[in-house]
Design an enzyme around this catalytic site. Structure first.
Site, PDB file in Angstrom:
ATOM      1  N   GLU A   1       0.763  -1.102   0.452  1.00  0.00           N
ATOM      2  CA  GLU A   1       0.453   0.017   0.038  1.00  0.00           C
ATOM      3  C   GLU A   1       0.441   1.672   0.134  1.00  0.00           C
ATOM      4  OE1 GLU A   1      -4.124  -0.218   1.735  1.00  0.00           O
ATOM      5  OE2 GLU A   1      -3.009   1.273   3.116  1.00  0.00           O
TER       6      GLU A   1
ATOM      7  N   LYS B   1       0.709   4.860   1.667  1.00  0.00           N
ATOM      8  CA  LYS B   1       0.243   5.202   2.234  1.00  0.00           C
ATOM      9  C   LYS B   1       0.994   6.050   3.286  1.00  0.00           C
ATOM     10  CE  LYS B   1      -2.660   3.484   6.460  1.00  0.00           C
ATOM     11  NZ  LYS B   1      -2.771   2.434   7.446  1.00  0.00           N
TER      12      LYS B   1
ATOM     13  N   LYS C   1      -7.945   2.485  -3.123  1.00  0.00           N
ATOM     14  CA  LYS C   1      -8.447   2.577  -1.533  1.00  0.00           C
ATOM     15  C   LYS C   1      -8.774   3.958  -1.271  1.00  0.00           C
ATOM     16  CE  LYS C   1      -7.071  -0.855   1.671  1.00  0.00           C
ATOM     17  NZ  LYS C   1      -6.400  -0.549   3.014  1.00  0.00           N
TER      18      LYS C   1
ATOM     19  N   GLU D   1     -14.318  -5.375   1.596  1.00  0.00           N
ATOM     20  CA  GLU D   1     -13.904  -5.681   3.256  1.00  0.00           C
ATOM     21  C   GLU D   1     -15.126  -5.786   4.755  1.00  0.00           C
ATOM     22  OE1 GLU D   1     -10.422  -2.536   4.074  1.00  0.00           O
ATOM     23  OE2 GLU D   1     -11.617  -2.228   5.563  1.00  0.00           O
TER      24      GLU D   1
ATOM     25  N   ASN E   1     -10.434  -6.615   7.445  1.00  0.00           N
ATOM     26  CA  ASN E   1      -9.522  -5.448   8.361  1.00  0.00           C
ATOM     27  C   ASN E   1      -9.508  -5.875   9.655  1.00  0.00           C
ATOM     28  OD1 ASN E   1      -8.077  -3.689   8.790  1.00  0.00           O
ATOM     29  ND2 ASN E   1      -9.137  -1.957   7.637  1.00  0.00           N
TER      30      ASN E   1
ATOM     31  N   GLU F   1      -6.187  -7.951   6.316  1.00  0.00           N
ATOM     32  CA  GLU F   1      -5.338  -6.647   6.032  1.00  0.00           C
ATOM     33  C   GLU F   1      -5.344  -5.695   7.648  1.00  0.00           C
ATOM     34  OE1 GLU F   1      -8.321  -4.034   4.086  1.00  0.00           O
ATOM     35  OE2 GLU F   1      -9.541  -5.520   3.583  1.00  0.00           O
ATOM     36  N   SER F   2      -4.373  -4.962   6.984  1.00  0.00           N
ATOM     37  CA  SER F   2      -3.975  -4.228   8.424  1.00  0.00           C
ATOM     38  C   SER F   2      -3.160  -5.335   9.366  1.00  0.00           C
ATOM     39  CB  SER F   2      -4.372  -3.757   9.156  1.00  0.00           C
ATOM     40  OG  SER F   2      -5.341  -2.582   8.204  1.00  0.00           O
TER      41      SER F   2
END
Ligand SMILES: O=P(O)(O)OC[C@@H](O)[C@@H](O)c1c[nH]c2ccccc12
Length: 256
Positions: A53, A55, A115, A164, A185, A215-216
């Site tokens: 990503e 970001k 995103k 998501e 997530n 995710e994350s």
């Protein structure tokens, strides 16, 4: 917080629409070269895959990195072995833009994800017009009818939705609209709390044939291994890549 983020993104989209009407974005979207088959690029394999990503900042973590050249970062991601690139295009809290996505699109040949906090067709068309192959749809931000119609539009445009989720009920809602790529997530977008075990608890609800994305909350290669062992086909990583050497970090993460 999530409703605030969505409201902000919709209001920014309404602003852009004043100078770039729906019909103009629609024809730009239809004029683009066809989207890359992201489902194929992210399909389950004997190795974990990574969505890397771009970001700069987030509401929960503040500023993460300058990133003056998103395209150069994305090229490093591709070189490091990322299977797709995620570009945060939300401007208020994540400091991203559609221009970032367009620059990334022009620089890499792997699929690119928009995103953002998407709630209406205009934003999906913008994504395709900027060259996105994937669009994020956050179940918690959408009622079921809107989720279904946005997913249909994404498909009609030849793109793939990353749907998501953050609970068992949301996974069921994602599957109900026929999602083929489901993300879990670890971060709750209303409270910003992290729960790294959530993916493991929900993975079994996602049938084989549907690609599972964790995710994350990935800081180290051990975190990638943890998600992989819990059934992740794909891991989505932001902060750890923008705050470390991206190529070295990806190489390490892909070696698990
Ligand atoms: O920086 P991290 O912890 O590696 O997380 C990346 C990604 O999962 C996160 O940016 C994210 C997941 N879902 C989102 C929805 C909107 C904005 C951002 C996100």
């Amino acid at each position: 917080m999530l409703s605030e983020l969505l409201a902000g993104a919709l209001s920014d989209a309404a602003e852009r629409r004043l100078t770039r009407p729906f019909a103009a974005v629609e024809s730009a979207a239809l004029d683009r070269a066809p989207a890359i088959d992201a489902l194929h690029a992210l399909s389950p394999a004997d190795r974990v895959k990574i969505i890397a990503e771009v970001k700069r900042a987030s509401p929960s973590r503040g500023t993460l990195a300058e990133i003056s050249d998103p395209a150069a970062l994305a090229v490093s991601y591709e070189f490091g072995g990322a299977s797709a690139i995620s570009v945060l295009t939300e401007g208020r809290r994540f400091l991203g833009s559609l221009a970032d996505l367009e620059q990334v699109r022009a620089a890499v040949s792997v699929p690119v994800l928009r995103k953002d906090f998407i709630g209406e067709p205009y934003q999906v068309l913008e994504a395709r017009a900027a060259g996105a192959d994937l669009v994020l749809l956050i179940v918690a931000a959408l009622d079921q009818a809107t989720l279904g119609s946005l997913q249909t539009l994404v498909r009609e445009l030849g793109m793939t939705a990353l749907v998501e989720t953050h609970s068992a009920e949301e996974v069921d809602r994602a599957l109900d609209v026929g999602a083929s790529l489901v993300g879990v997530n670890a971060r709750n977008l209303s409270t910003f709390e992290l729960d790294q075990e959530l993916f493991g608890r929900l993975a079994d609800r996602i049938p084989s044939g549907v690609v599972r994305v964790a995710e994350s909350a990935v800081k180290t290669a051990a975190d990638v291994a943890h998600y992989r062992a819990a059934g992740a086909d794909v891991v989505l990583v932001g902060e750890a890549l923008v705050t470390n050497d991206p190529i070295l970090t990806l190489t390490e993460f892909l070696a698990v």
